[in-house]
Motif scaffolding. Sequence first.
Motif, PDB file in Angstrom:
ATOM      1  N   ILE A  79      11.431  27.623 -25.506  1.00 50.35           N
ATOM      2  CA  ILE A  79      11.487  26.330 -26.198  1.00 50.35           C
ATOM      3  C   ILE A  79      10.930  26.119 -27.547  1.00 50.35           C
ATOM      4  CG2 ILE A  79       9.936  24.119 -25.772  1.00 50.35           C
ATOM      5  CD1 ILE A  79       8.997  25.380 -23.340  1.00 50.35           C
ATOM      6  N   SER A  80      11.787  25.396 -28.302  1.00 51.19           N
ATOM      7  CA  SER A  80      11.833  25.296 -29.599  1.00 51.19           C
ATOM      8  C   SER A  80      12.139  23.708 -30.099  1.00 51.19           C
ATOM      9  CB  SER A  80      12.428  26.173 -30.707  1.00 51.19           C
ATOM     10  OG  SER A  80      11.865  26.151 -31.719  1.00 51.19           O
ATOM     11  N   GLY A  81      11.279  22.835 -30.724  1.00 48.55           N
ATOM     12  CA  GLY A  81      11.547  21.686 -30.757  1.00 48.55           C
ATOM     13  C   GLY A  81      10.960  20.998 -32.026  1.00 48.55           C
ATOM     14  N   ILE A  82      11.028  19.738 -32.006  1.00 48.07           N
ATOM     15  CA  ILE A  82      10.285  18.914 -33.084  1.00 48.07           C
ATOM     16  C   ILE A  82       9.512  17.933 -32.145  1.00 48.07           C
ATOM     17  CG2 ILE A  82      10.235  17.463 -35.171  1.00 48.07           C
ATOM     18  CD1 ILE A  82      13.021  18.896 -35.814  1.00 48.07           C
ATOM     19  N   ALA A  83       8.344  18.268 -31.916  1.00 45.02           N
ATOM     20  CA  ALA A  83       7.394  17.292 -31.286  1.00 45.02           C
ATOM     21  C   ALA A  83       7.079  15.962 -31.853  1.00 45.02           C
ATOM     22  CB  ALA A  83       6.160  18.081 -30.436  1.00 45.02           C
TER      23      ALA A  83
ATOM     24  N   GLY B 238       7.542  13.110 -37.317  1.00 40.03           N
ATOM     25  CA  GLY B 238       8.283  13.464 -38.109  1.00 40.03           C
ATOM     26  C   GLY B 238       9.698  13.963 -37.894  1.00 40.03           C
ATOM     27  N   GLY B 239      10.293  14.812 -38.343  1.00 38.05           N
ATOM     28  CA  GLY B 239      11.847  15.198 -38.011  1.00 38.05           C
ATOM     29  C   GLY B 239      12.750  14.880 -39.200  1.00 38.05           C
ATOM     30  N   SER B 240      13.894  15.158 -39.052  1.00 37.22           N
ATOM     31  CA  SER B 240      14.939  14.521 -40.210  1.00 37.22           C
ATOM     32  C   SER B 240      16.130  13.835 -39.524  1.00 37.22           C
ATOM     33  CB  SER B 240      15.311  15.647 -41.131  1.00 37.22           C
ATOM     34  OG  SER B 240      16.148  16.506 -40.022  1.00 37.22           O
ATOM     35  N   GLU B 241      17.014  13.610 -40.418  1.00 34.16           N
ATOM     36  CA  GLU B 241      18.327  12.928 -39.856  1.00 34.16           C
ATOM     37  C   GLU B 241      19.086  13.756 -39.068  1.00 34.16           C
ATOM     38  OE1 GLU B 241      22.421  11.382 -41.718  1.00 34.16           O
ATOM     39  OE2 GLU B 241      20.774  11.371 -43.113  1.00 34.16           O
ATOM     40  N   HIS B 242      18.979  15.114 -39.299  1.00 32.41           N
ATOM     41  CA  HIS B 242      19.926  16.017 -38.503  1.00 32.41           C
ATOM     42  C   HIS B 242      19.007  16.619 -37.221  1.00 32.41           C
ATOM     43  CE1 HIS B 242      22.826  15.867 -41.528  1.00 32.41           C
ATOM     44  NE2 HIS B 242      22.063  15.813 -42.639  1.00 32.41           N
ATOM     45  N   LYS B 243      17.669  16.693 -37.457  1.00 34.19           N
ATOM     46  CA  LYS B 243      16.854  17.239 -36.486  1.00 34.19           C
ATOM     47  C   LYS B 243      16.018  16.245 -36.168  1.00 34.19           C
ATOM     48  CE  LYS B 243      18.154  21.868 -36.790  1.00 34.19           C
ATOM     49  NZ  LYS B 243      17.869  23.244 -36.825  1.00 34.19           N
ATOM     50  N   PRO B 244      15.969  15.121 -35.627  1.00 39.86           N
ATOM     51  CA  PRO B 244      15.223  14.089 -35.241  1.00 39.86           C
ATOM     52  C   PRO B 244      13.797  14.612 -34.213  1.00 39.86           C
ATOM     53  CG  PRO B 244      17.073  13.709 -33.867  1.00 39.86           C
ATOM     54  CD  PRO B 244      17.255  15.011 -34.669  1.00 39.86           C
ATOM     55  N   GLU B 245      12.748  13.854 -34.534  1.00 38.26           N
ATOM     56  CA  GLU B 245      11.622  13.856 -33.461  1.00 38.26           C
ATOM     57  C   GLU B 245      11.991  13.783 -32.253  1.00 38.26           C
ATOM     58  OE1 GLU B 245       7.746  11.559 -32.699  1.00 38.26           O
ATOM     59  OE2 GLU B 245       8.201  11.486 -34.787  1.00 38.26           O
ATOM     60  N   GLY B 246      11.711  14.523 -31.455  1.00 37.82           N
ATOM     61  CA  GLY B 246      11.962  14.643 -29.762  1.00 37.82           C
ATOM     62  C   GLY B 246      12.832  15.417 -29.506  1.00 37.82           C
TER      63      GLY B 246
ATOM     64  N   ARG C   7       5.796  16.888 -25.995  1.00 39.40           N
ATOM     65  CA  ARG C   7       5.324  18.118 -25.568  1.00 39.40           C
ATOM     66  C   ARG C   7       5.326  18.369 -23.887  1.00 39.40           C
ATOM     67  NH1 ARG C   7       0.308  20.066 -27.777  1.00 39.40           N
ATOM     68  NH2 ARG C   7       0.922  22.173 -27.701  1.00 39.40           N
ATOM     69  N   ASN C   8       4.767  17.436 -23.283  1.00 38.40           N
ATOM     70  CA  ASN C   8       4.846  17.281 -21.880  1.00 38.40           C
ATOM     71  C   ASN C   8       6.044  17.238 -21.151  1.00 38.40           C
ATOM     72  OD1 ASN C   8       1.964  17.482 -21.021  1.00 38.40           O
ATOM     73  ND2 ASN C   8       1.511  15.633 -22.174  1.00 38.40           N
ATOM     74  N   LYS C   9       6.977  16.592 -21.848  1.00 40.26           N
ATOM     75  CA  LYS C   9       8.310  16.370 -21.136  1.00 40.26           C
ATOM     76  C   LYS C   9       9.050  17.661 -21.340  1.00 40.26           C
ATOM     77  CE  LYS C   9       9.280  11.533 -21.028  1.00 40.26           C
ATOM     78  NZ  LYS C   9       9.400  11.630 -19.764  1.00 40.26           N
ATOM     79  N   ALA C  10       8.674  18.526 -22.406  1.00 37.11           N
ATOM     80  CA  ALA C  10       9.573  19.753 -22.880  1.00 37.11           C
ATOM     81  C   ALA C  10       8.983  20.951 -21.728  1.00 37.11           C
ATOM     82  CB  ALA C  10       9.233  20.101 -24.269  1.00 37.11           C
TER      83      ALA C  10
END
Length: 156
Positions: free
Chosen positions: A98-102, A105-113, A141-144
């Motif tokens: 698992i690798s993600g943006i919980a 934050g985030g960005s236009e190309h890699k949004p939060e979630g 995080r829980n959903k992931a």
Amino acid sequence: MTALLAPRILERAKAQGKTVTCAESCTGGMVAAALTDIAGSSAIFERGFVTYSNTAKQDMLGVLPDTLQTFGAVSEEVAREMANGARQAAKSDIAVAISGIAGPGGSEHKPEGRVCFALATAQGTHTETIEFGALGRAQVRNKAKDHALSLILSAL
């Protein structure tokens, strides 16, 4: 959901004589904790990897610097290398990564979630990305974690 998935994983893995490992970034060990919360889990779970930093992904799982630079840590390519590296290092039958943006934050190309997953078995490695949306850090995080557990269960 975790309360239902983890015992079923333990039951099926034990019945099949399979072992499981995980490589986690944004979930920080939540999948490993869910599995090891179940009594008897040592029969199927020897170790997990929390590789929050890129250096840890490289050092512990063999993720290539070029893969990180080209695709970024939150990518199916990195998740694939994490799962394959974890499976090899743990000598395990099944590995989930698992690798993600919980968030926040985030960005236009890699949004939060956005969370990337990989499931590695002897039959190969499957990757996918799920956009959970900006639900807040704890919820993502829980959903992931729950999705990773469902991937393990599907492999059994």
